[in-house]
Design a protein around this motif. Structure first.
Motif, PDB file in Angstrom:
ATOM      1  N   MET A  27       0.782  -1.222  -0.024  1.00  0.00           N
ATOM      2  CA  MET A  27      -0.099  -0.269   0.087  1.00  0.00           C
ATOM      3  C   MET A  27       0.855   1.289   0.172  1.00  0.00           C
ATOM      4  O   MET A  27       1.777   1.112   0.581  1.00  0.00           O
ATOM      5  N   LEU A  76      -3.088   3.918   0.248  1.00  0.00           N
ATOM      6  CA  LEU A  76      -3.729   3.338  -1.351  1.00  0.00           C
ATOM      7  C   LEU A  76      -3.181   2.235  -1.498  1.00  0.00           C
ATOM      8  O   LEU A  76      -2.312   1.780  -1.287  1.00  0.00           O
ATOM      9  N   PHE A  77      -4.597   1.177  -1.719  1.00  0.00           N
ATOM     10  CA  PHE A  77      -4.002  -0.158  -2.240  1.00  0.00           C
ATOM     11  C   PHE A  77      -4.452  -0.157  -3.656  1.00  0.00           C
ATOM     12  O   PHE A  77      -5.758   0.535  -3.981  1.00  0.00           O
ATOM     13  N   HIS A  78      -3.823  -0.459  -4.437  1.00  0.00           N
ATOM     14  CA  HIS A  78      -4.056  -0.604  -6.068  1.00  0.00           C
ATOM     15  C   HIS A  78      -3.809  -1.875  -6.612  1.00  0.00           C
ATOM     16  O   HIS A  78      -2.661  -2.370  -6.517  1.00  0.00           O
ATOM     17  N   TRP A  79      -4.850  -2.739  -6.993  1.00  0.00           N
ATOM     18  CA  TRP A  79      -4.610  -3.892  -7.434  1.00  0.00           C
ATOM     19  C   TRP A  79      -5.023  -3.939  -8.845  1.00  0.00           C
ATOM     20  O   TRP A  79      -6.127  -4.010  -9.141  1.00  0.00           O
ATOM     21  N   LYS A  80      -3.865  -3.684  -9.827  1.00  0.00           N
ATOM     22  CA  LYS A  80      -4.288  -3.269 -11.049  1.00  0.00           C
ATOM     23  C   LYS A  80      -4.999  -4.414 -11.904  1.00  0.00           C
ATOM     24  O   LYS A  80      -5.964  -4.341 -12.829  1.00  0.00           O
ATOM     25  N   ARG A  84      -9.007  -2.396  -9.465  1.00  0.00           N
ATOM     26  CA  ARG A  84      -9.850  -1.941  -8.195  1.00  0.00           C
ATOM     27  C   ARG A  84      -8.419  -1.040  -7.251  1.00  0.00           C
ATOM     28  O   ARG A  84      -7.572  -1.501  -7.421  1.00  0.00           O
ATOM     29  N   GLN A  85      -9.119  -0.236  -6.474  1.00  0.00           N
ATOM     30  CA  GLN A  85      -8.218   0.487  -5.456  1.00  0.00           C
ATOM     31  C   GLN A  85      -9.112   1.000  -4.305  1.00  0.00           C
ATOM     32  O   GLN A  85     -10.258   1.051  -4.453  1.00  0.00           O
ATOM     33  N   ARG A  87      -8.974   3.527  -1.145  1.00  0.00           N
ATOM     34  CA  ARG A  87      -8.205   4.488  -0.485  1.00  0.00           C
ATOM     35  C   ARG A  87      -8.551   4.912   1.047  1.00  0.00           C
ATOM     36  O   ARG A  87      -9.970   4.790   1.173  1.00  0.00           O
ATOM     37  N   TRP A 165     -12.907   1.985  -5.101  1.00  0.00           N
ATOM     38  CA  TRP A 165     -12.933   2.438  -6.467  1.00  0.00           C
ATOM     39  C   TRP A 165     -12.918   0.991  -7.469  1.00  0.00           C
ATOM     40  O   TRP A 165     -12.066   0.394  -7.260  1.00  0.00           O
TER      41      TRP A 165
END
Length: 192
Positions: A27, A76-80, A84-85, A87, A165
């Protein structure tokens, strides 16, 4: 709509653990110092519950100095691969010594030794200096358990905002915002 952001986090995190090839618990952590100067870096989530989201670090690092001056942070987690993400924003508190000790004891020995050897965020004249410090820690703790350094421990981000998101076609993304109120969590939608 739900009013439990932690249940939704658990479901998304479980999916990320199944599909992300590397560090689904990575994250971005954003902090700001007393003057408002921001900084962001990647850290690893090491625990989560309705009480908050936990990471560990050297408490003499830049992030720790920022948090000492300004106990607000964003994650912020961003799982491309999942498109999804998540915040998360909130206040930060220090994790107890007992909790820090327990997590430190679960780390690999080289990671434990590295916590002693590193003067995180300080200038380093040459890589060989750090490697020498690491070797010195190997010698110092040879044949014994490695205790948690006094300058190392955990922080918990206690969220007051959590946004989920989800990518959608034609940039018509879905944004679900959970906000902590005195009576509990409320949920609403945001325009993409």
């Amino acid at each position: 709509m739900s009013t439990d952001p932690f249940g939704l986090f658990d479901a998304w995190f479980a999916e990320a653990q199944e599909s992300e090839p590397n560090d689904p618990n990575a994250m971005a952590l954003a902090t700001a110092d007393a003057s408002g100067r921001p900084a962001a870096r990647m850290v690893l989530l090491k625990g989560h519950s309705p009480d908050g989201f936990v990471f560990y670090t050297n408490r003499e690092s830049r992030k720790a100095h920022d948090l000492k001056e300004n106990m607000q942070a964003a994650l912020l987690f961003h799982w491309k691969s999942l498109r999804r993400q998540i915040r998360i924003e909130g206040v930060v508190e220090r994790v107890s010594d007992a909790e820090s000790d327990a997590y430190f004891a679960s780390r690999g020995r080289d990671s434990q030794l590295g916590a002693w050897a590193s003067e995180q965020s300080r200038p380093l004249a040459a890589r060989s200096i750090f490697e020498g410090r690491f070797e010195a820690m190997q010698f110092r703790f040879e044949g014994s358990d490695v205790p948690r350094p006094p300058h190392w421990g955990g922080y918990r981000v206690v969220p007051d905002r959590i946004e989920f998101w989800q990518d959608r076609a034609h940039r018509l993304h879905e944004r679900r915002l959970f906000t902590r109120e005195e009576a509990g969590w409320t949920e609403g939608l945001l325009y993409p």
